[in-house]
Design an enzyme around this catalytic site. Structure first.
Site, short mmCIF file in Angstrom:
data_model
loop_
_atom_site.label_atom_id
_atom_site.label_comp_id
_atom_site.label_asym_id
_atom_site.label_seq_id
_atom_site.Cartn_x
_atom_site.Cartn_y
_atom_site.Cartn_z
N SER A 17 -30.72 -29.12 29.09
CA SER A 17 -31.77 -29.31 28.06
C SER A 17 -31.73 -28.13 27.09
O SER A 17 -31.05 -27.13 27.32
CB SER A 17 -33.16 -29.40 28.70
OG SER A 17 -33.48 -28.16 29.33
N TYR A 171 -41.34 -12.30 32.40
CA TYR A 171 -40.31 -12.94 31.58
C TYR A 171 -39.57 -11.90 30.73
O TYR A 171 -38.33 -11.89 30.67
CB TYR A 171 -40.94 -14.01 30.68
CG TYR A 171 -39.96 -14.65 29.71
CD1 TYR A 171 -39.05 -15.59 30.15
CD2 TYR A 171 -39.95 -14.29 28.37
CE1 TYR A 171 -38.14 -16.18 29.27
CE2 TYR A 171 -39.05 -14.86 27.48
CZ TYR A 171 -38.15 -15.80 27.93
OH TYR A 171 -37.25 -16.37 27.05
#
Length: 268
Positions: A17, A171
């Protein structure tokens, strides 16, 4: 007209994706053999089928491969399969990434999940693919990083962020580590922030972005042997810019290697 990449073999992680999928599409359209990695065999196969059906890509240069990066054992199995079947690999695109979850999450290997999926798995994969990655000019590793690496600090005493967890900080730490890793002298590597794109990671950046295809074009350009690269260079989309200072600091590179070797169970 972009140059042909026929005869070149590229492994793209997280190719089912977003930017990974579009990178695989553009590479295949230019004639490269693309090893298309997905989390499960079904996801990888479905992405390959989608490329054949919708992008008009000839199926012969597509090789679906699977590994769940939240399990380091699967990363090792993936690497061994690639070395066995593709003894010459021209480019490795370390693209697979997840947004850190709201709640602190450890993998079965004991690592904070974003740190493992976004960095440690790629560190291990790159290390294990060293035998396949060509040392010829043009052979390289392209780390798909993020501008968020500038906001990060690696918590050396608590890399798993057990004491203080914030999903954005987790992150960002994973992206800083990936960017630092590009400066590792053992590999010819660059990192690239592909821009803010319409992908599953968009909520970390804002409300709107460019298309994943536009972001992927910046990645594909760095895969092309016609694009000369300097080890450890960092690109913001098409432009080479200075990364965060930590990303070019020799001591940080060495310290990160030691930490990563420890966490992936390798002894240097």
């Amino acid at each position: 007209m972009p140059s042909s990449l026929s005869g070149r073999t590229v492994l793209v992680t997280g190719a089912t994706s977003g930017i990974g999928y579009e990178t695989a599409r553009q590479l295949a359209e230019r004639g490269a053999t693309v090893l298309l990695h997905g989390r499960t065999p079904e996801e990888a196969r479905a992405a390959a089928d989608r490329l054949i059906a919708t992008a008009g890509v000839d199926g012969s240069p597509l090789r679906p491969l699977a590994a769940d990066f939240a399990r380091l054992e699967e990363v090792e199995n993936l690497a061994h399969a690639v070395v066995r079947e593709h003894p010459r690999l021209d480019v490795l695109v370390n693209n697979a990434a997840i947004a850190a979850p709201e709640r602190h999450t450890l993998t079965a290997d004991g690592n904070e999940i974003a740190f493992q999926v976004n960095f440690l798995a790629h560190y291990l994969l790159t290390d294990l693919l060293a035998a396949s990655l060509t040392t010829d000019p043009g052979g390289r590793v392209v780390n798909v990083s993020s501008s968020h690496h500038r906001t990060a600090a690696i918590q050396w005493n608590d890399p798993q962020r057990i004491r203080r967890y914030s999903r954005l900080a987790a992150y960002a730490q994973s992206q800083l580590a990936l960017t630092v890793f590009a400066a590792d002298p053992r590999v010819t590597a660059v990192s690239v922030h592909p821009g803010i794109c319409e992908t599953g990671l968009l909520p970390l950046y804002g409300n709107e972005g460019e298309s994943a295809a536009e972001g992927a074009a910046h990645v594909v350009r760095l895969c092309d042997p016609a694009t000369e690269i300097v080890n450890g260079a960092y690109y913001d989309r098409g432009e080479r810019v200075a990364p965060a200072p930590a990303a070019t600091d020799d001591r940080t590179v060495k310290r990160l290697n030691k930490l990563a070797d420890l966490l992936v169970g390798h002894t240097a």
